[in-house]
Design a protein around this motif. Sequence first.
Motif, PDB file in Angstrom:
ATOM      1  N   SER A 170       2.603   1.690  -3.387  1.00  0.00           N
ATOM      2  CA  SER A 170       1.725   2.108  -4.487  1.00  0.00           C
ATOM      3  C   SER A 170       1.332   3.584  -4.354  1.00  0.00           C
ATOM      4  N   THR A 171       1.268   4.094  -3.120  1.00  0.00           N
ATOM      5  CA  THR A 171       0.910   5.512  -2.949  1.00  0.00           C
ATOM      6  C   THR A 171       2.078   6.444  -3.200  1.00  0.00           C
ATOM      7  N   THR A 172       3.303   5.942  -2.993  1.00  0.00           N
ATOM      8  CA  THR A 172       4.485   6.796  -3.229  1.00  0.00           C
ATOM      9  C   THR A 172       5.041   6.617  -4.626  1.00  0.00           C
TER      10      THR A 172
ATOM     11  N   SER B 152       0.834  -1.211   0.000  1.00  0.00           N
ATOM     12  CA  SER B 152       0.000   0.000   0.000  1.00  0.00           C
ATOM     13  C   SER B 152       0.864   1.255   0.000  1.00  0.00           C
TER      14      SER B 152
END
Length: 139
Positions: free
Chosen positions: A133-135, A130
């Motif tokens: 994928s956000t960075t 998670s």
Amino acid sequence: MPTRDAAALRREAARAYDAYLASCPARQLVDRISDKWVTLILPALADGPQRYSDLSRRIAGVSQKMLTQTLRSLERDGLVTRHVTPSVPVRVDYELTPLGLSLMPLIACIKDWAETHMDQVAAARQDYDSASSTTGAKV
């Protein structure tokens, strides 16, 4: 030149093993016993002698080729013995040797640890994925 007794020669030989070196025999043994199929085959054999077909059914996902190769390498390393009983069809049983049995407490601990902590590892993987994928970080 001073002579060395047998104990001194054994100590000297033991110092020669350094598993961090790629060519070290101890490194090769660590590679063997850390193989995923070894860590599943040895505990299966801890229950007593097993036929090849019993091992194949018990260890989901192992191919005939990998099971055969792994059993042969374990036999070569002195961890497993192979007993052939002449019959029709021929019966082949595999069993841990005393050396193989001496390794079982370590292998059993690793297997038990993995089974006990899998939920925590799965959660850590999900958190990592998670965050990655956000960075936009690629692994």
